[in-house]
Design an enzyme around this catalytic site. Structure first.
Site, short mmCIF file in Angstrom:
data_model
loop_
_atom_site.label_atom_id
_atom_site.label_comp_id
_atom_site.label_asym_id
_atom_site.label_seq_id
_atom_site.Cartn_x
_atom_site.Cartn_y
_atom_site.Cartn_z
N THR A 275 0.83 -1.21 0.00
CA THR A 275 0.00 0.00 0.00
C THR A 275 0.86 1.25 0.00
O THR A 275 2.03 1.24 0.38
CB THR A 275 -0.95 0.02 1.21
OG1 THR A 275 -0.18 0.05 2.41
CG2 THR A 275 -1.86 -1.19 1.21
N ASP A 276 0.26 2.36 -0.42
CA ASP A 276 0.96 3.64 -0.44
C ASP A 276 0.53 4.50 0.75
O ASP A 276 -0.18 4.01 1.65
CB ASP A 276 0.71 4.36 -1.77
CG ASP A 276 -0.76 4.63 -2.05
OD1 ASP A 276 -1.58 4.61 -1.10
OD2 ASP A 276 -1.10 4.86 -3.23
N MET A 277 0.91 5.75 0.76
CA MET A 277 0.59 6.63 1.89
C MET A 277 -0.91 6.85 2.04
O MET A 277 -1.38 7.21 3.11
CB MET A 277 1.30 7.98 1.75
CG MET A 277 2.79 7.88 2.02
SD MET A 277 3.62 9.47 1.97
CE MET A 277 2.85 10.30 3.34
N GLY B 125 -2.98 4.46 1.81
CA GLY B 125 -3.53 3.20 2.28
C GLY B 125 -4.13 2.34 1.19
O GLY B 125 -4.83 1.37 1.46
N VAL B 126 -3.84 2.69 -0.06
CA VAL B 126 -4.36 1.97 -1.23
C VAL B 126 -3.21 1.20 -1.87
O VAL B 126 -2.07 1.65 -1.86
CB VAL B 126 -4.97 2.97 -2.24
CG1 VAL B 126 -5.42 2.28 -3.51
CG2 VAL B 126 -6.12 3.74 -1.60
#
Length: 139
Positions: A16-18, A20-21
């Site tokens: 995930t990225d920052m 949250g995806v």
């Protein structure tokens, strides 16, 4: 009816990225896993193909993201071959969120059949007819 492999995965935190995806780059390793599972159905493995002198380098890829996935989501990645020629193969993928089977993304990868080390195109049907037949039977 073409064979469709099904690969189940759980989204890891590191994917995930920052926001949250799941980061867009993480879908391609999922596609690779699903494609590996599909190839196993033909009676081969990637490593066996490489030992025989066959490589499948990526020539083109695309992915369309409909919705984002999040940490710990359960997913199903399907894979099927959509086009086969003596020198190329194309795969289509769909990523579903479980348990609702919501379509989250769709992708395509295209590969060439090449000789190990030289990356020269080969005619799979002519050079490895038994492999050609096992792959063609899954279409």
């Amino acid at each position: 009816m073409p064979y469709i492999s099904e690969t189940r995965l759980t989204v890891r935190y590191a994917e995930t990225d920052m926001m949250g995806v799941v980061h867009h780059s993480r879908y391609y390793p999922w596609f690779e896993q699903a494609r590996t599972d599909w190839i196993k159905k033909s009676g081969l493995t990637y490593s066996k193909m490489e030992q025989m002198g066959i490589l499948l380098p990526l020539t083109e890829t695309q992915c369309r993201y409909h919705y984002g996935l999040r940490y710990e989501d359960e997913v199903l990645v399907t894979c099927k071959a959509t086009k086969l020629t003596v020198a190329r193969i194309e795969f289509a993928y769909e990523v579903y969120k479980l348990p609702e089977m919501k379509l989250m993304s769709e992708g395509v990868t295209k590969h060439g059949f090449t000789s190990n080390g030289e990356f020269r195109p080969i005619n799979l049907k002519k050079m490895y007819p038994e492999i050609w037949e096992s792959i063609e039977a899954l279409l």
